[in-house]
Design an enzyme around this catalytic site. Sequence first.
Site, PDB file in Angstrom:
ATOM      1  N   LYS A  90      -6.205  -2.634   0.454  1.00 51.89           N
ATOM      2  CA  LYS A  90      -4.870  -2.945   0.964  1.00 51.89           C
ATOM      3  C   LYS A  90      -4.933  -3.962   2.100  1.00 51.89           C
ATOM      4  CE  LYS A  90      -2.603   1.387  -0.335  1.00 51.89           C
ATOM      5  NZ  LYS A  90      -3.733   2.037  -0.991  1.00 51.89           N
ATOM      6  N   GLU A 149      -0.139   0.286  10.343  1.00 49.48           N
ATOM      7  CA  GLU A 149       0.967  -0.661  10.288  1.00 49.48           C
ATOM      8  C   GLU A 149       2.205   0.020  10.842  1.00 49.48           C
ATOM      9  OE1 GLU A 149       1.244  -1.686   6.155  1.00 49.48           O
ATOM     10  OE2 GLU A 149       2.454   0.064   5.643  1.00 49.48           O
ATOM     11  N   HIS A 185       4.304  11.569   1.097  1.00 49.61           N
ATOM     12  CA  HIS A 185       4.139  10.172   0.694  1.00 49.61           C
ATOM     13  C   HIS A 185       3.934  10.026  -0.812  1.00 49.61           C
ATOM     14  CE1 HIS A 185       3.876   9.347   4.963  1.00 49.61           C
ATOM     15  NE2 HIS A 185       2.838  10.148   5.058  1.00 49.61           N
ATOM     16  N   ARG A 206      -1.774  -1.340 -12.718  1.00 58.43           N
ATOM     17  CA  ARG A 206      -1.806  -0.374 -13.823  1.00 58.43           C
ATOM     18  C   ARG A 206      -0.379  -0.027 -14.197  1.00 58.43           C
ATOM     19  NH1 ARG A 206       0.007   3.946 -10.978  1.00 58.43           N
ATOM     20  NH2 ARG A 206      -0.753   4.254  -8.856  1.00 58.43           N
TER      21      ARG A 206
END
Length: 636
Positions: free
Chosen positions: A125, A200, A235, A294
């Site tokens: 990421k 972040e 999440h 995917r």
Amino acid sequence: MSTSAKEPRVITSVLVANRGEIARRVFRTARSLGLSTVAVYSTADADAPYVDEADAAVHLPGNAPGETYLRGELVIEAALRAGADAVHPGYGFLSENAGFAQAVIEAGLTWIGPPVDAISSMGSKIEAKKLMAAAGVPVLAELTPAEVSEADLPVLVKASAGGGGRGMRVVSRLADLPGEIEAASAEALSAFGDGTVFCERYLPAGRHVEVQILADQHGTIWAVGERECSIQRRHQKVVEEAPSPLVSRIPSMRPLLFDAARKAAAAISYVGAGTVEFLADEDGNFYFLEMNTRLQVEHPVTEETTGLDLVELQIAVADGLKLSDEPPPTVGHAIEVRLYAEDPHHDWQPQTGVLHKFAVDPSVRVDSGVEDGSIVSPYYDSMLAKVVAFGPDRTAVARRLAGVLERATIHGVGTNRDLLAWILRHPAFLAGETDTAFFATHGIGGAAGSAEMAALAAALADAAGRTGPVRVPSGWRNLASQPQRKSYRVGETTYDVEYRLTRDGLVVEGNIQLVESSPERVVLEIDGVRRVFEVAAYDGLVCVGSVNLIPVPRFVDPSEQVAAGSLVAPMPGTVIRVGVKVGEVVKQGQPLLWLEAMKMEHTIAAPVDGVVGELKVEAGQQVEVGAVLAVVGENA
């Protein structure tokens, strides 16, 4: 892709490197195309429906994913042994593993997925965000843990590798950051083999919006509509829909989203099906989160609103198909809910056991990996099915889907079915107010129907089934006598039922009349309102509507009792961390151990203030449900 436009290859047989619902989903399309299918299965999955549905199946000895579905070399060997010429990875497991994709290609098989370099580019990421920023895609600034200040809070600690909510922590206090980074890193290392994390800025009430991408080997990139997946727990997505209520409210947002998604795909020369995920605010500003290289779990809502079969297109693109210039338009509205075997009211605790009965109204789409008699094991994700409704109007679709869920027959394990129906009927959901803080704002509703009345119905059904020589139900008395007593447990609560069956009928406290009863059906009139209770009894379990009741025996075997202060495993799993030592003073609610089961991490906390008297386990140890993990005694 394993083939190029200059060297087309024709796929004839597909191995699905996955299990459960997604394996059945891929098989369904493969069969419609005239392709043969190959399954791989663990020991725990030997009797799973998808195994029987494949034309050939290869056993991967073992149960845990690390022994089976994550062993790429075994999966490839299975494909070659069974004569497959292509591999579809599904989602999860090895689906975003660049090394596995490369190994498939080197084995001479067609990889039904994106290029290896594209998978590798999006696998981190941290690196993905740098690539996207360079391509002109909006991103949230990455923060190294050392850079985080009070002004940056709250922040989200995220695993650089993998997804699905693993290795993620929200931090609101700077003092908590080091501990949460350590915990997130440990979870990421366990789940993905890479403990790298970053931070972040966290948007507490953001919207999770994603764009379905489909690209061919000839340079065409489709943005096939957007989805909103904002309602999440831990999440992880719970409800998904297309189109997004937020984007529909801000029409100017859609072309900007699609343009950003196409830029993201072009930046890595993407081929195949993929999803570009964004975090958006209520004003329509959006930021790149990640790209899933995917097929997504929630792909059915895009299929329902476009008429496309995304699996068919994945196979066709792998065969060298050239897409038309533009995708079909989006029509109507689709909503998907993930039906999990879990208890939302007890920290989303996964449920395991026998699924005695599973039936959902066939008027909606049900993508499921289970059927009557399936075993919900502790080794894999607890999702039972995806239930999807489609129609021209979002509100009507939500209400219809809620009704289908409420009428579904699900016996044997607890599920989030009632929570899902509650969400779909909630005024905030119907108004399109579906941000990631939905549960924090509105709570967790949808408790199962009245457990007290369910317990009474269970007792009366049991009495109706226990007749003597003259067909008189158990507990009947010609004259008033002591009441019949039965107890049932629902979760951690025990319900005691008292009733009398006399010549005048049922006698209980309150304004309740017995209309009729049988072992399978009890009709009660409660405060003048007649209600029907469908009852199904199994060994050690009684299901009344959506309520699962465990009969409590009148006399308990002393050998089955545990010492006061014992912490027992709520499910089978692996102890991944032990945070205390024998003799240590602990406070009520303090985390003592961490247990990993069904792709989730569970904290075992001290039940009271006290001293750790015994530790029965150590890190890495496998435990069964009910096993004593530790004992906390009172302070001396």
